[in-house]
Scaffold this motif. Structure first.
Motif, short mmCIF file in Angstrom:
data_model
loop_
_atom_site.label_atom_id
_atom_site.label_comp_id
_atom_site.label_asym_id
_atom_site.label_seq_id
_atom_site.Cartn_x
_atom_site.Cartn_y
_atom_site.Cartn_z
N THR A 151 0.81 -1.22 0.00
CA THR A 151 0.00 0.00 0.00
C THR A 151 0.85 1.27 0.00
O THR A 151 0.47 2.27 -0.63
N GLY A 152 1.97 1.25 0.71
CA GLY A 152 2.84 2.43 0.72
C GLY A 152 3.35 2.76 -0.66
O GLY A 152 3.39 3.95 -1.05
N LEU A 153 3.70 1.74 -1.43
CA LEU A 153 4.19 1.94 -2.80
C LEU A 153 3.09 2.52 -3.69
O LEU A 153 3.30 3.52 -4.39
N VAL A 154 1.93 1.90 -3.67
CA VAL A 154 0.85 2.31 -4.56
C VAL A 154 0.38 3.73 -4.24
O VAL A 154 0.16 4.54 -5.14
N ARG A 155 0.25 4.03 -2.97
CA ARG A 155 -0.21 5.37 -2.58
C ARG A 155 0.80 6.45 -2.96
O ARG A 155 0.44 7.54 -3.39
N ALA A 156 2.08 6.13 -2.82
CA ALA A 156 3.11 7.09 -3.22
C ALA A 156 3.12 7.26 -4.73
O ALA A 156 3.19 8.38 -5.25
N LEU A 157 3.02 6.16 -5.45
CA LEU A 157 3.08 6.18 -6.91
C LEU A 157 1.96 7.05 -7.50
O LEU A 157 2.19 7.80 -8.46
N ALA A 158 0.77 6.99 -6.92
CA ALA A 158 -0.37 7.73 -7.45
C ALA A 158 -0.10 9.23 -7.47
O ALA A 158 -0.60 9.95 -8.35
N HIS A 159 0.68 9.73 -6.53
CA HIS A 159 0.95 11.17 -6.46
C HIS A 159 1.84 11.66 -7.60
O HIS A 159 1.91 12.85 -7.86
N PHE A 160 2.53 10.74 -8.28
CA PHE A 160 3.45 11.13 -9.36
C PHE A 160 2.80 11.00 -10.73
O PHE A 160 3.47 11.14 -11.75
N TRP A 161 1.50 10.72 -10.77
CA TRP A 161 0.79 10.61 -12.04
C TRP A 161 0.49 11.99 -12.59
O TRP A 161 0.12 12.89 -11.86
N CYS A 162 0.66 12.14 -13.90
CA CYS A 162 0.36 13.41 -14.57
C CYS A 162 -0.87 13.20 -15.48
O CYS A 162 -0.77 12.50 -16.49
N PRO A 163 -2.02 13.77 -15.14
CA PRO A 163 -3.24 13.57 -15.94
C PRO A 163 -3.11 14.07 -17.37
O PRO A 163 -3.73 13.54 -18.28
N GLU A 164 -2.30 15.13 -17.60
CA GLU A 164 -2.18 15.70 -18.94
C GLU A 164 -1.45 14.78 -19.90
O GLU A 164 -1.74 14.77 -21.11
N THR A 165 -0.50 14.00 -19.41
CA THR A 165 0.31 13.16 -20.29
C THR A 165 0.02 11.67 -20.15
O THR A 165 0.53 10.85 -20.91
N SER A 166 -0.82 11.30 -19.15
CA SER A 166 -1.08 9.89 -18.84
C SER A 166 0.23 9.13 -18.60
O SER A 166 0.44 8.03 -19.10
N THR A 167 1.12 9.76 -17.84
CA THR A 167 2.39 9.14 -17.49
C THR A 167 2.73 9.46 -16.03
O THR A 167 2.22 10.42 -15.45
N PHE A 168 3.61 8.63 -15.46
CA PHE A 168 4.23 8.97 -14.19
C PHE A 168 5.46 9.82 -14.51
O PHE A 168 6.22 9.48 -15.43
N ILE A 169 5.65 10.89 -13.79
CA ILE A 169 6.79 11.77 -14.03
C ILE A 169 7.69 11.76 -12.79
O ILE A 169 7.26 12.13 -11.70
N PHE A 170 8.93 11.31 -12.99
CA PHE A 170 9.93 11.28 -11.92
C PHE A 170 11.05 12.22 -12.35
O PHE A 170 11.88 11.85 -13.19
N GLY A 171 11.04 13.43 -11.79
CA GLY A 171 12.03 14.41 -12.22
C GLY A 171 11.79 14.81 -13.66
O GLY A 171 10.72 15.29 -14.02
N LYS A 172 12.76 14.56 -14.53
CA LYS A 172 12.65 14.90 -15.95
C LYS A 172 12.30 13.68 -16.80
O LYS A 172 12.35 13.75 -18.03
N HIS A 173 11.96 12.58 -16.16
CA HIS A 173 11.75 11.34 -16.91
C HIS A 173 10.33 10.82 -16.71
O HIS A 173 9.73 11.00 -15.65
N GLU A 174 9.82 10.16 -17.76
CA GLU A 174 8.45 9.64 -17.74
C GLU A 174 8.44 8.13 -17.91
O GLU A 174 9.28 7.55 -18.59
N LEU A 175 7.44 7.53 -17.28
CA LEU A 175 7.26 6.08 -17.32
C LEU A 175 5.77 5.82 -17.26
O LEU A 175 5.05 6.50 -16.52
N THR A 176 5.30 4.85 -18.04
CA THR A 176 3.87 4.55 -17.99
C THR A 176 3.62 3.11 -18.42
O THR A 176 4.36 2.57 -19.25
N PRO A 177 2.58 2.48 -17.88
CA PRO A 177 2.20 1.15 -18.41
C PRO A 177 1.71 1.33 -19.83
O PRO A 177 0.98 2.28 -20.14
#
Length: 346
Positions: free
Chosen positions: A48-74
């Motif tokens: 749960t700690g992982l999933v809850r933290a991960l959700a905060h890094f989601w960017c609705p505009e790009t449908s990606t997770f943004i970590f700093g200057k890098h993006e990752l998405t399923p």
């Protein structure tokens, strides 16, 4: 990070495992044929700690997770490999114009009036306790169908605590016709993350376990546990994770937040060790985002923004066309048949 954490619904995994043990070998084979490689999710613990933290890094505009200057998405390709269902088959369609109560009543082999009373007493939802009663009374064949309904209604597309949406019967009926639900899982994952970030709905309505396995497979130190040389029913990412999950880190929420805030490109496996697909659909007809059709809505996503995951140099992301294809099938306007037909052709 600000704002409340995403709400996680606990699935009745113990009960579903008990149901599975009561199914005949023939029923088990039939169920596994429909759900692909998802059955081991019943044994996967949600961090749960992982999933809850991960959700905060989601960017609705790009449908990606943004970590700093890098993006990752399923991506569609990654999730199709995880689930074990090819992308080529016909897609599951949303329950537009469907009498969900009648369909669920026929699915469970109960009277519509009886089911209507149950739904009315539970704010339009079907409680797990009622499904359990139906399972106990069912014939051997019907038990397999009810297991499928509960598996999709609570494990894959959870609706609310201890109850599922009646419309899940429509989805399961299509799954039994061999339609592709992998696309739907990805869409519902994106929609849940977007609604969370936009403070519309804090509940996650997609399989958390799948998102967790996908993310950890891209993290060095965790992804090593999911190195698979040849994918098969006995060797795939979900099963591998289930068997090795005791070796994965169970950090606190705050530790994951710090890790994601300070993520470095050297800390990622951009191309997951189990992912053998060399080609990906990066655009639709050469331009714009890729449209995705889901069960409760439609959305666009931008796989070209994460081309690095396909061992292609990640350059400047393409221009955005925000909310170009976003449709909510749960809104007051039910006239979405044209949109569904259009997305099915793409």
């Amino acid at each position: 990070m600000g704002g409340a954490d995403i709400r996680i619904l606990d699935a009745p995994k113990d009960e579903l495992r008990a149901w599975w043990n009561l199914l005949s070998p023939t029923n088990r084979k039939l169920v596994e044929g429909h759900i692909g490689r998802l059955l081991p999710l019943l044994e996967v613990k949600v961090r749960t700690g992982l999933v809850r933290a991960l959700a905060h890094f989601w960017c609705p505009e790009t449908s990606t997770f943004i970590f700093g200057k890098h993006e990752l998405t399923p991506t569609l390709e990654e999730y199709s490999v995880l689930i074990g269902k090819p992308l080529e088959s016909e897609l599951v369609t949303p329950p537009l114009g469907i009498d969900s109560t009648l369909m669920l009543a026929e699915f469970l082999n109960v009277g519509k009036d009886e089911l209507g009373k149950v739904l009315k007493a539970n704010r339009g939802t079907c409680p797990f306790s009622f499904l359990s009663q139906c399972f106990e009374k069912a014939t051997s064949f019907q038990k397999g169908k009810i297991f499928l309904l509960a598996f999709f209604g609570f494990m894959i597309f959870p609706h609310c605590k201890n109850a599922c949406s009646p419309s899940i019967a429509w989805l399961v009926q299509q799954v039994c016709l061999e339609k592709n639900f992998g696309n739907t899982i990805l869409v519902e994952t994106f929609i849940s993350l977007i609604k969370f970030k936009q403070h519309v709905d804090k509940t996650f309505h997609a399989p958390l376990e799948l998102l967790q396995i996908w993310f950890l497979s891209h993290i060095k130190g965790c992804g090593d546990l999911l190195t698979i040389s040849e994918l098969s029913d006995s060797s795939h990412p979900i099963l591998s994770y289930k068997e090795k999950q005791g070796n994965t880190p169970d950090y606190h929420y705050s530790e994951w937040i710090i890790f994601m805030k300070n993520a470095r490109p050297q800390g990622f496996y951009w191309h997951a060790n189990w992912f053998k697909v060399e080609e990906a659909r990066l655009t639709c007809n050469g331009v714009g985002p890729v449209p995705l059709l889901g069960f409760t809505g439609a959305i666009e996503y931008y796989p070209a923004r994460v081309s690095r995951q396909y061992q292609i140099l990640q350059g400047l992301p393409p221009a955005l066309q925000p909310e170009l294809l976003r449709v909510d099938f749960a809104d007051d306007d039910k006239n979405h048949e044209g949109t569904v037909a259009q997305l099915n052709k793409m």
